[in-house]
Design a protein around this motif. Structure first.
Motif, PDB file in Angstrom:
ATOM      1  N   MET A 138      -1.040   6.546  -1.695  1.00 40.13           N
ATOM      2  CA  MET A 138      -0.860   5.207  -1.115  1.00 40.13           C
ATOM      3  C   MET A 138       0.594   4.761  -1.229  1.00 40.13           C
ATOM      4  O   MET A 138       1.180   4.219  -0.283  1.00 40.13           O
ATOM      5  CB  MET A 138      -1.775   4.200  -1.830  1.00 40.13           C
ATOM      6  N   THR A 139       1.182   4.996  -2.401  1.00 43.94           N
ATOM      7  CA  THR A 139       2.564   4.580  -2.612  1.00 43.94           C
ATOM      8  C   THR A 139       3.517   5.382  -1.730  1.00 43.94           C
ATOM      9  O   THR A 139       4.422   4.832  -1.109  1.00 43.94           O
ATOM     10  CB  THR A 139       2.928   4.768  -4.095  1.00 43.94           C
ATOM     11  N   LEU A 140       3.264   6.679  -1.671  1.00 39.68           N
ATOM     12  CA  LEU A 140       4.141   7.564  -0.907  1.00 39.68           C
ATOM     13  C   LEU A 140       4.089   7.256   0.590  1.00 39.68           C
ATOM     14  O   LEU A 140       5.113   7.166   1.256  1.00 39.68           O
ATOM     15  CB  LEU A 140       3.692   9.007  -1.156  1.00 39.68           C
ATOM     16  N   ILE A 141       2.896   7.062   1.098  1.00 37.54           N
ATOM     17  CA  ILE A 141       2.745   6.866   2.539  1.00 37.54           C
ATOM     18  C   ILE A 141       3.307   5.514   2.947  1.00 37.54           C
ATOM     19  O   ILE A 141       3.872   5.345   4.025  1.00 37.54           O
ATOM     20  CB  ILE A 141       1.267   7.033   2.960  1.00 37.54           C
ATOM     21  N   GLY A 142       3.188   4.515   2.063  1.00 39.29           N
ATOM     22  CA  GLY A 142       3.704   3.192   2.391  1.00 39.29           C
ATOM     23  C   GLY A 142       5.204   3.108   2.213  1.00 39.29           C
ATOM     24  O   GLY A 142       5.901   2.447   2.987  1.00 39.29           O
ATOM     25  N   GLY A 143       5.720   3.791   1.234  1.00 38.35           N
ATOM     26  CA  GLY A 143       7.149   3.744   0.967  1.00 38.35           C
ATOM     27  C   GLY A 143       7.415   3.529  -0.510  1.00 38.35           C
ATOM     28  O   GLY A 143       7.263   2.417  -1.006  1.00 38.35           O
ATOM     29  N   THR A 144       7.814   4.615  -1.204  1.00 41.38           N
ATOM     30  CA  THR A 144       8.111   4.518  -2.630  1.00 41.38           C
ATOM     31  C   THR A 144       9.348   3.657  -2.826  1.00 41.38           C
ATOM     32  O   THR A 144      10.318   3.809  -2.096  1.00 41.38           O
ATOM     33  CB  THR A 144       8.378   5.926  -3.191  1.00 41.38           C
ATOM     34  N   GLY A 145       9.303   2.780  -3.806  1.00 40.17           N
ATOM     35  CA  GLY A 145      10.477   1.980  -4.110  1.00 40.17           C
ATOM     36  C   GLY A 145      10.733   0.873  -3.119  1.00 40.17           C
ATOM     37  O   GLY A 145      11.834   0.338  -3.056  1.00 40.17           O
ATOM     38  N   THR A 146       9.751   0.528  -2.305  1.00 42.95           N
ATOM     39  CA  THR A 146       9.866  -0.654  -1.463  1.00 42.95           C
ATOM     40  C   THR A 146       8.826  -1.661  -1.936  1.00 42.95           C
ATOM     41  O   THR A 146       7.798  -1.283  -2.493  1.00 42.95           O
ATOM     42  CB  THR A 146       9.592  -0.342   0.018  1.00 42.95           C
ATOM     43  N   LEU A 147       9.112  -2.937  -1.707  1.00 45.71           N
ATOM     44  CA  LEU A 147       8.240  -3.970  -2.240  1.00 45.71           C
ATOM     45  C   LEU A 147       6.874  -3.967  -1.549  1.00 45.71           C
ATOM     46  O   LEU A 147       5.834  -4.007  -2.191  1.00 45.71           O
ATOM     47  CB  LEU A 147       8.920  -5.323  -2.052  1.00 45.71           C
ATOM     48  N   PHE A 148       6.890  -3.872  -0.208  1.00 43.74           N
ATOM     49  CA  PHE A 148       5.630  -3.995   0.527  1.00 43.74           C
ATOM     50  C   PHE A 148       4.986  -2.640   0.811  1.00 43.74           C
ATOM     51  O   PHE A 148       3.833  -2.585   1.242  1.00 43.74           O
ATOM     52  CB  PHE A 148       5.863  -4.723   1.867  1.00 43.74           C
ATOM     53  N   GLY A 149       5.739  -1.564   0.581  1.00 44.14           N
ATOM     54  CA  GLY A 149       5.241  -0.236   0.896  1.00 44.14           C
ATOM     55  C   GLY A 149       3.856   0.061   0.333  1.00 44.14           C
ATOM     56  O   GLY A 149       2.946   0.438   1.080  1.00 44.14           O
ATOM     57  N   PRO A 150       3.667  -0.137  -0.986  1.00 41.93           N
ATOM     58  CA  PRO A 150       2.360   0.193  -1.563  1.00 41.93           C
ATOM     59  C   PRO A 150       1.220  -0.596  -0.926  1.00 41.93           C
ATOM     60  O   PRO A 150       0.106  -0.068  -0.791  1.00 41.93           O
ATOM     61  CB  PRO A 150       2.519  -0.196  -3.028  1.00 41.93           C
ATOM     62  N   ILE A 151       1.506  -1.832  -0.508  1.00 37.39           N
ATOM     63  CA  ILE A 151       0.448  -2.629   0.121  1.00 37.39           C
ATOM     64  C   ILE A 151       0.067  -2.007   1.458  1.00 37.39           C
ATOM     65  O   ILE A 151      -1.116  -1.836   1.773  1.00 37.39           O
ATOM     66  CB  ILE A 151       0.917  -4.091   0.315  1.00 37.39           C
ATOM     67  N   VAL A 152       1.093  -1.624   2.225  1.00 38.20           N
ATOM     68  CA  VAL A 152       0.828  -0.981   3.517  1.00 38.20           C
ATOM     69  C   VAL A 152       0.079   0.329   3.306  1.00 38.20           C
ATOM     70  O   VAL A 152      -0.921   0.616   3.978  1.00 38.20           O
ATOM     71  CB  VAL A 152       2.162  -0.718   4.264  1.00 38.20           C
ATOM     72  N   GLY A 153       0.542   1.112   2.317  1.00 36.81           N
ATOM     73  CA  GLY A 153      -0.113   2.386   2.024  1.00 36.81           C
ATOM     74  C   GLY A 153      -1.566   2.191   1.641  1.00 36.81           C
ATOM     75  O   GLY A 153      -2.451   2.907   2.114  1.00 36.81           O
ATOM     76  N   ALA A 154      -1.815   1.192   0.769  1.00 34.93           N
ATOM     77  CA  ALA A 154      -3.194   0.924   0.348  1.00 34.93           C
ATOM     78  C   ALA A 154      -4.031   0.523   1.554  1.00 34.93           C
ATOM     79  O   ALA A 154      -5.176   0.966   1.706  1.00 34.93           O
ATOM     80  CB  ALA A 154      -3.225  -0.170  -0.711  1.00 34.93           C
ATOM     81  N   ALA A 155      -3.444  -0.296   2.427  1.00 37.60           N
ATOM     82  CA  ALA A 155      -4.185  -0.727   3.611  1.00 37.60           C
ATOM     83  C   ALA A 155      -4.561   0.480   4.466  1.00 37.60           C
ATOM     84  O   ALA A 155      -5.696   0.583   4.941  1.00 37.60           O
ATOM     85  CB  ALA A 155      -3.340  -1.713   4.419  1.00 37.60           C
ATOM     86  N   ILE A 156      -3.624   1.413   4.644  1.00 37.64           N
ATOM     87  CA  ILE A 156      -3.906   2.591   5.470  1.00 37.64           C
ATOM     88  C   ILE A 156      -5.026   3.422   4.853  1.00 37.64           C
ATOM     89  O   ILE A 156      -6.012   3.772   5.510  1.00 37.64           O
ATOM     90  CB  ILE A 156      -2.631   3.451   5.640  1.00 37.64           C
ATOM     91  N   ILE A 157      -4.896   3.718   3.569  1.00 37.04           N
ATOM     92  CA  ILE A 157      -5.863   4.623   2.933  1.00 37.04           C
ATOM     93  C   ILE A 157      -7.235   3.967   2.809  1.00 37.04           C
ATOM     94  O   ILE A 157      -8.278   4.574   3.123  1.00 37.04           O
ATOM     95  CB  ILE A 157      -5.345   5.069   1.551  1.00 37.04           C
ATOM     96  N   VAL A 158      -7.267   2.689   2.352  1.00 36.31           N
ATOM     97  CA  VAL A 158      -8.565   2.030   2.171  1.00 36.31           C
ATOM     98  C   VAL A 158      -9.262   1.855   3.526  1.00 36.31           C
ATOM     99  O   VAL A 158     -10.466   2.092   3.632  1.00 36.31           O
ATOM    100  CB  VAL A 158      -8.399   0.679   1.442  1.00 36.31           C
TER     101      VAL A 158
END
Lengths: 316, 295
Positions: A241-261
């Protein structure tokens, strides 16, 4: 920097969403998003890859569930108990693993988490293969009825935002700057006189505590805690989730979680175990070609357009 | 000898043997992992999946082509090594210049794909695989009954580990390998084809895992998830032995197996966690592992 308008738009979107989409799905998304954000604090901002974060999520979920179901604590205390569990596990893991870096760190956290998994498998209170089921939702502060899903959503949203703001504050504090300097060049941080190990340990514990909060929230939302929450594939999911959204970006993990979930939620029933295979494929593609993730790539393009000759800092 | 260390000797030796068998597999797997890590600087998360593919390879050769255990013991590792070459050329090659963590993540993804595909095709219930007729039955040693196949597994594991050690420490090819681990650029400058050497090393490590998989097929059931939890134990073994140390990986494999067996005899509740407790103790006392060099 977090542009205020983006943040406000994000807030409005989150507040309106439960009227459009299924609230339970959204709540699960928020729990995983907070989990990924907590994980990102460690991977993206401190440069430590933990492969054991499932232990914090699942371990605290089991304790929170136990607190609500067997000890009959009110929901806010159950979540607190879960968060404390995550914190304590973080202290234990951190003290052992922090001496090592890189791959070693990942392997050690993985092994430690597997210990928690086996404990959860054997311990009587977790219900073994069945997991912990029918966890009750008591009234918040004794007055607000949380059995209504939209009310519950706003409660979970408030907790998510609290966690997210804590992470935001940490990243933009002098402490966060030191974490980033450790990520960039640990030796130089040491030579500047920082006690690097203490900073790493602190970041690890904060990350574990927030993962614990996410796990406790998850237990209250789905009212079930299963062994898959502590299994190491969960640690892999949060990395993805973190990798796909963007490691080291503030909103990346949220986007990644949204994609995977969303993928698990909407495609799960049609594709069954193909979801795992697809996740594996995404993993490989991300690592090979798309290492900055969705938000990382977007940010880079925007910054490139605005400031063509300045250095790009994807962390801001 | 009615009692040995507080329990019937049959039980004691039985658990010790079980530990030794597990240790034999740990040693073969951690050996391959250590070789791959030494050369590619990649922690191969797909090692457990490779082991599973090895076991399935033997099962498929038997059930689809009627090829028995002995040819499969040679054929399967070769086929899997070939697949390993393809994977290395297609995927891993692009990761050598990046942070080591990306290698671990990519192989994690590969493990998900491989295990997912096999689960999709064969479900999660185990498939039986017969012990070869020559090795059926057992020998009575007086104090315990030793199944022939298990003795064979331990023997093969020791030969294989020794052979690999010999290959790397005592032959010219091994010398190139070690030199490349030390200083890639310099070895290249001497005109040795380093990329080919790396590919060969990966094939060797993967082949070892497949070999272990074939040998495991008659003992444990052939199951798409058989390598899934094993890989983490193997990681712990490698940490205990010392990363990158071939001798360490092998000895730690047997050590962990035996300790696990003894724990199963005396305190069964802790048998699945004792590996990790051992790892923690080693990390506190000797952070670089039992046989690792201080960095």
């Amino acid at each position: 920097m977090l542009p205020r308008t983006y943040f406000l738009a994000f807030l409005v979107l989150l507040a309106l969403l439960p009227h459009v989409l299924y609230p339970v799905f959204l709540m699960q998304l928020l729990c995983m998003a907070l989990f990924a954000c907590a994980f990102n604090l460690l991977l993206g901002y401190t440069g430590l890859l933990s492969f054991g974060h499932a232990a914090f999520l699942g371990g605290s979920a089991f304790i929170a569930g136990q607190a609500a179901k067997v000890w009959e604590l009110p929901i806010e205390l159950s979540i607190l108990a879960g968060t404390l569990t995550g914190t304590l596990l973080g202290v234990g893991f951190g003290l052992i693993a922090i001496r090592k870096q890189g791959i070693y760190f990942a392997m050690i956290t993985l092994a430690l988490a597997q210990m928690v998994f086996f404990y959860a498998l054997k311990a009587p209170f977790t219900g073994g293969e069945d997991g912990l089921q029918s966890i009750p939702r008591s009234n918040l502060f004794g007055i607000i009825d949380l059995t209504h899903e939209v009310t519950m959503y706003y409660f979970i949203l408030a907790l998510f935002l609290a966690g997210f703001l804590i992470i935001f504050r940490i990243i933009h504090s002098p402490f966060g700057q030191i974490l980033k300097s450790i990520r960039e060049n640990e030796d130089r941080a040491i030579s500047l006189g920082y006690r690097v190990d203490r900073y790493k340990l602190a970041a690890f514990i904060i990350s574990a505590a927030l993962s614990g909060l996410a796990g406790s929230m998850k237990a209250m939302v789905s009212q079930v805690v299963s062994l898959s929450d502590v299994h190491w594939s969960m640690s892999g999911t949060v990395v993805l989730m973190t990798l796909i959204g963007g490691t080291g970006t503030l909103f990346g993990p949220i986007v990644g979680a949204a994609i995977i979930v969303s993928m698990e939620h909407y495609l799960g029933e049609y594709l069954g175990s193909w979801v795992t295979i697809i996740m594996g494929v995404i993993f490989v593609i991300c690592v090979l070609t798309f290492r900055q993730g969705v938000v990382g790539e977007l940010e880079q393009r925007l910054i490139k357009r605005k400031l063509p000759f300045q250095s790009q800092d994807s962390t801001s | 000898m009615a009692e040995l260390l507080g329990m019937p000797p049959q039980l004691f030796f039985g658990q010790l043997l079980l530990g030794l068998i597990n240790g034999a597999f740990y040693a073969m797997l951690s050996l391959g992992l250590a070789i791959i890590f030494g050369m590619l600087q990649i922690v191969n998360f797909a090692h457990g999946a490779t082991y599973m593919v090895g076991a399935f390879g033997a099962w498929m050769l038997m059930n689809y082509l009627g090829i028995g255990f002995w040819p499969a013991l040679i054929l399967t590792p070769l086929i899997v090594a070939l697949l390993g070459v393809i994977l290395e050329r297609l995927v891993l090659k692009h990761l050598y210049d990046l942070d080591h963590l990306y290698g671990m993540l990519a192989t994690f993804g590969l493990a998900l794909i491989i295990e997912g595909l096999f689960r999709q095709a064969y479900g999660i219930s185990g498939l039986p695989y017969e012990i070869p007729t020559q090795l059926q039955g057992g020998t009575n040693l007086g104090f315990m009954f030793l199944p022939n196949y298990r003795a064979f597994v331990v023997l093969m594991s020791i030969i294989l580990c020794f052979g690999t050690w010999y290959l790397i420490e005592r032959t010219k090819m091994g010398m190139y390998l070690r030199a490349t681990t030390e200083n890639r650029e310099l070895v290249r400058a001497f005109g040795i084809k380093v990329p080919r050497l790396i590919t060969a090393t990966f094939a060797l490590g993967v082949g070892l895992a497949a070999f272990a998989g074939v040998m495991a097929a008659p003992i444990y059931q052939v199951n798409p998830l058989m390598g899934n939890n094993l890989i983490i134990v193997i990681f712990a073994v490698v940490v205990i032995g010392g990363m990158g140390s071939i001798l360490g990986a092998t000895l730690a494999g047997y050590l962990v197996g035996l300790v696990e067996g003894l724990t199963k005899a005396y305190y069964p509740e802790a048998s699945s966690t004792v590996v990790f407790i051992l790892m923690i103790i080693v990390l506190i006392v000797r952070p670089s592992g039992l046989f690792g060099k201080e960095q």
